[in-house]
Motif scaffolding. Sequence first.
Motif, short mmCIF file in Angstrom:
data_model
loop_
_atom_site.label_atom_id
_atom_site.label_comp_id
_atom_site.label_asym_id
_atom_site.label_seq_id
_atom_site.Cartn_x
_atom_site.Cartn_y
_atom_site.Cartn_z
N THR A 181 0.83 -1.20 0.00
CA THR A 181 0.00 0.00 0.00
C THR A 181 0.87 1.26 0.00
OG1 THR A 181 -1.76 -1.17 1.17
CG2 THR A 181 -1.80 1.22 1.27
N GLN A 237 -7.62 -0.12 -0.59
CA GLN A 237 -7.77 -1.36 0.17
C GLN A 237 -8.93 -1.26 1.15
OE1 GLN A 237 -4.17 -2.42 2.23
NE2 GLN A 237 -4.93 -4.43 2.76
N ASP A 269 -5.71 -1.38 -4.96
CA ASP A 269 -5.12 -2.02 -3.78
C ASP A 269 -6.06 -3.12 -3.30
OD1 ASP A 269 -3.46 -2.58 -1.71
OD2 ASP A 269 -3.48 -0.56 -0.84
MG LIG Z 1 -2.06 -2.79 2.04
#
Ligand SMILES: [Mg+2]
Lengths: 396, 225
Positions: free
Chosen positions: B46, B91, B167
């Motif tokens: 990330t 994410q 992500d």
């Molecule tokens: Mg991550």
Amino acid sequence: MLKRHRNFFHYALDCLKKYKTRTFVVLIAFTIAISMLSSILFLKDGLEREAELSVSLAPDITVSYLQGGRVLLLPSSYIDKASEIKGVVRALPRIWGYDGKGLNTYTVRGLDLSGVEVDYGFSNLVKKGRFLVPEDAGTGSIVIGELLAGVLKVDVGDTMILLSESIEANRFTVVGIFSSETTIYTADLIVMPIDDARKFFKIPEGYVTDMIIYTDPEVPVDNVAAELSTMPNARVLTKDILLRGYKAAYGGRGGFLVTFWVILLSAVALVCFSQATIVGRESMFEVGLLKTFGFTTLDIIEIRLIESLILGVFSASLGMVIGIVYDIWFKAGIFAQSLLGWAFLPAEFHMPVYVSFPSVFSLYAVTVLPLLFATTVPAWLNAITDPELAMRRAAA
Amino acid sequence: MIETMNLTKIYNPGTPREVVAARDVNIRIDDGTITILRGPSGSGKTTVLSMIGLILTPSSGRILIDGENVTRYSDYWKALYRRMNVGFIFQHINLLPGYTAMENVLIPLLCLDEDVLNYKNKALELFKRLKITERVGNLVQQLSGGEQQRVALVRALVRDPKIILADEPTVFVDEETARIVFEMFGELRDQGKTVVVSTHDPRLIKIADRVYTMEKGTVVREQEA
Ligand SMILES: [Mg+2]
Ligand SMILES: Nc1ncnc2c1ncn2[C@@H]1O[C@H](COP(=O)(O)OP(=O)(O)OP(=O)(O)O)[C@@H](O)[C@H]1O
């Protein structure tokens, strides 16, 4: 370019709807504060304007007799002496005083009717009937204030009896009624020929209450005033000094209240600030997210600016309308007493409300500025941090 | 083309909580390709994706876009770059609560000098393809995790960005939807778009052009298709 700003405007509106509690708290707090503040300010402006109006009607110079710090009767001989001073166009005697009981108190003013032609301003205030003319001397003719006429239920042509200090009945005929433009100063006024006033107040021959002086516009008023001051025991007041006196009296009291409310408003600003921090976490996330989509720091600040402008302008405007309504319909309730020094106002009395540009401007300023500060500063702080960090911090 | 040179990110530097999330990362992302970042949890995927998307300032190292070093460019420039080029799929999904799915898709478009409603049909098309048309009017907090993730996909793709940074875009969706998403990524590549995905899904890795494997903040392996 325009479409973006329109987009931001719509989004700002959405935000106001979304953070309902904050919007509501801020709106209520500011509306209440501004309505009180504007009620006082507009009343103060009205009083000041009335003072100005009445002073503009006043003679150039007023001379009274002061002895041992107390105002006494002025010997009539002063009038002849004053007439000889360079720059004095006209020196006229006045006899005046206050009388009446309870609600029916009034100011009686006796004028030398030979001076009517120089006393233009006063005669222009007559709304109904006419002003006094030299022929009225000794006929008991009077011109009275609109408010008083209402309280006493008299009209032009009516005869009325006034009890003087010595409880002697005096019969008068109303020939004119003053308009209420300068409410406070003509409201309770009774104008009569000077000899009737002399009888009414039992002022001995050879004396008057004071004298009024009209000067030659070519000669500086202060020079004439200085010359008049050389007469023993003469207290000389020019228009300027009168105006300053009135303004100090009302402005001073108003000033105290204004300070009080400004303090209150700062408290309100604090409330907003804490509100802004309550929604702070949510808005930190929002700012971070908007930035990842390509909103610039300036865009974010623009949105917050629009938000607080809408909120500020709306609540300030609403507050001012409530303030005016309160002044006019409710006669300023609790403020009237402290500003006017009157405990009770007759129903006929119209509050001298005046909406001045500087007051409106400062009211908007005290609302919008703290709001702008409370919303844009946190927005700016959020907007200059990395969006990814802002979002993570907000989520944590 | 995006390249990184010795890209490093240290959180809370000089404190006991110091974390080196990325160290000397050198990766290369060609236009019109699918690039994968994989690796265990906490390996820095990330962090690297965020730096590439210019939403996280590196501690050191360089990011080159078409050969130009943009690392120290102004915030303003970076915002405009993201606006014109990048679509993010986070994410943690990161939808704005209190707004409907459709509003969430349209809000990012407000900074464009355009009428956002022009994008409504495009958004509906994408919603249809991801099979959540009947949810567009719902507040996003009322949607399931998988539905939210699909809204986030629509939000990133609606303005047809040149670069898509995703992500873990399929962790919350079912098999079938994941398949559709990968199919869409493939189509985007065919249209010349650049797709960078952090994922563990073997199906996507199979069609990728390049795969970087990260461990403890560094790239330990680079595989080319
Ligand atoms: Mg991550
Ligand atoms: N803002 C932050 N402050 C401190 N440490 C951070 C911060 N953001 C990330 N980290 C740390 O940096 C490391 C890398 O985080 P990152 O989110 O990039 O990992 P990841 O590979 O995406 O992991 P996952 O697969 O679990 O999403 C982790 O150890 C994490 O705890």
